[in-house]
Design an enzyme around this catalytic site. Sequence first.
Site, mmCIF file in Angstrom:
data_model
loop_
_atom_site.group_PDB
_atom_site.id
_atom_site.type_symbol
_atom_site.label_atom_id
_atom_site.label_comp_id
_atom_site.label_asym_id
_atom_site.label_seq_id
_atom_site.Cartn_x
_atom_site.Cartn_y
_atom_site.Cartn_z
ATOM 1 C CG HIS A 368 -1.847 1.132 1.335
ATOM 2 N ND1 HIS A 368 -3.187 1.024 1.062
ATOM 3 C CD2 HIS A 368 -1.634 2.431 1.677
ATOM 4 C CE1 HIS A 368 -3.775 2.218 1.236
ATOM 5 N NE2 HIS A 368 -2.846 3.079 1.618
ATOM 6 C CD GLU A 369 1.542 3.337 3.687
ATOM 7 O OE1 GLU A 369 1.638 4.441 3.109
ATOM 8 O OE2 GLU A 369 0.527 3.011 4.323
ATOM 9 C CG HIS A 372 0.244 6.090 -0.867
ATOM 10 N ND1 HIS A 372 -0.872 6.624 -1.467
ATOM 11 C CD2 HIS A 372 -0.181 5.552 0.310
ATOM 12 C CE1 HIS A 372 -1.932 6.422 -0.686
ATOM 13 N NE2 HIS A 372 -1.539 5.773 0.390
ATOM 14 C CD GLU A 393 -5.491 5.582 1.252
ATOM 15 O OE1 GLU A 393 -5.119 4.637 1.966
ATOM 16 O OE2 GLU A 393 -4.805 6.605 1.064
ATOM 17 C CG HIS A 457 -8.044 6.482 4.490
ATOM 18 N ND1 HIS A 457 -7.518 7.704 4.821
ATOM 19 C CD2 HIS A 457 -7.005 5.626 4.380
ATOM 20 C CE1 HIS A 457 -6.197 7.591 4.927
ATOM 21 N NE2 HIS A 457 -5.865 6.350 4.659
#
Length: 678
Positions: A368-369, A372, A393, A457
Amino acid sequence: MSPTSPKAVGRRARTATALVAAGVVVAVGVQVSADATTPAPSGVPAASRAILGVLPAGSDGTPVDPGALPAATTPQERTALIRKAERRRIRTAREIGLGPGTELRVKDVVENRDGTTHTRYEQVHRGLPVLGGQLIVHRGPDGAVDNVDRATRATRAGFAAVATTAPVTKKPKAATAKGSRAPRTVIWAGGDKPVLAWERVVGGIRKDGTPNELHIVTDALTGKKLSEFQGVQTGSGHSQYSGTVRIGTAGSPGSYTLTDTARGGHTTVDARTGALFKDTDDTWGDGTPANPQTAAVDAHYGAALTWDYFKNVHGRNGIRGDGVGASSRVHYGNGYVNAFWNDTCFCMTYGDGVNNRSPLTAVDVAAHEMTHGVTSHTAGLVYDAYDAGGLNEATSDIFATAVEFYAGNATDPADYLTGEKIDINGDGTPLRYMDEPSKDGGSMDNWRASLGVLDPHYSSGIANHFFYLLSEGGGAKTVNGVRYNSPTFDNLPVPAIGIGKAEKIWFKALTEKMLPNETFAAARQHTLEAAGELYGANSPEQKAVGHAWAAVNVGTRPDGPWPSGPSFENRTRLSVPDLGRAVVSPVTVTGVSGNAPTSVRVTVDIKHPFRGDLDIALVAPDGTVYQLKTFTADGTVDLKDTFAVNASAEVANGTWKLQVRDAYPGNTGFLDSWKLTF
């Protein structure tokens, strides 16, 4: 919202050991030379690994168009592409009609296997950075410009008229918090016209412990706030990862470090001290949070697996595509229950969770990170409270899920849930559900006109739901032992194409087509185009994309349910003036008994450089107006759409009219044709 039907778009190391029982996390280091083949990730069956240079297959074995896939460029090849684009940026500016004083700066270049290139540029006007001015120049294999996608509606005349010297009276004060930056003058191109503005960055720490990097843009003449967005992007993850894994390390007996030389030199450090993790015997962690190395093992392994996923599935060599690894920081804060990506440090940061007992360092958190970071260096989706923030997101959730499926870990089966093991809610429920996002109590299942300002989110639920439906379809289903029952907005089914195809469509759209101010409507159009280029115009895959978006209330169904009765068409070309009165095109309906059906099909073909300018309505014989489309910020070229209208209250026979108006200055177009089907 600007719904569209599918557009006819054609082509132009050592293997790690298996995971063991939950609660045991021990890692054994593997040293690999920087030019060696990347070791296969632990737990990934050979059958699920894509091999670079070999045509990957869809989930059902149907091959995709190899030419439309991203080329597996080396860091050196990517550097050469960027330098080539830099050398011809002045010529490119002339080719695409930029005015005097406006320059281009290359941000990224994606090359497809067929030689097509997609170059992202930032704009600089008379020495000032243009915020919201990103554009993508698409060139064919012969180097000719095929198309240009622009984030801004600003015209050449608008840039020529904007001032470049800001009065000091409206200059904002510099923030004093640590990490703040002094105000700078910029051109803001995210509104109706370019304006001179101030941008300041406020640092410090947010209430939950997350670092702050809030960008605030204000009008240099009035002081009015024009925009704000976060530079630090946060996300939630699973509980501590379990298993014995192989990880990339460097060093020799007596002195090893968590430095992965096979993956760009990725490092893992202790956020409390900034020190690189070291070990004497290259066996790391003991499976408990009491050992500081355990969280480091989880983060290091998750980063490696995510690197391998993007490289082996999508041909992307690292977050920036330049072969350079990022860094992971663990043990951030005290009881910090989150993780975040920060472009400034080019790093992922992980908290230790509630009571410092559950570090948020699982594989899907790392994915996920790191995603980004990929998003930041490709589409640059603005992390705001509007559509772009939700898409940003969702993109991280989408690829976190894809990495789980790529990993194929038997002890942690892949699913479409987020945070199902961390138990932040205290009742064993996940943080987020891709199949029905609203089950978390805050996320959106479907788009709605009153969406307004919403935490990314929660607005991410729209695209997350789309991706689940595209991959798995709607209704009741069990995947890897997890039961799902995904609803659709219109209560109609969605044909599933499998996550293997869905992930390729989303990646192509993200890296080649999406813009920083992307809307859900634009994301629909861009994923339709990506599906058409990969699988063929009007292919089942492209139609499935249209169905999945319609199922979350973005656009209409691509091929029904439509009436199959008589059609009435007007093919007389009609000019649409710039910011003028609405033009009207009539069709006369005869021979249809009774009232119109509940789903009249209105097919519209309009040529216009900025389809978002268009305001379109259907007028019934009795004068009743049915709005088909309103003015939006969609900068996509042309509109070829089919709309469904419930006109059952209207007598079918009579003269129906299509009203088209250009609602924004700067461009003209024409209505090519339109048709009614009863």
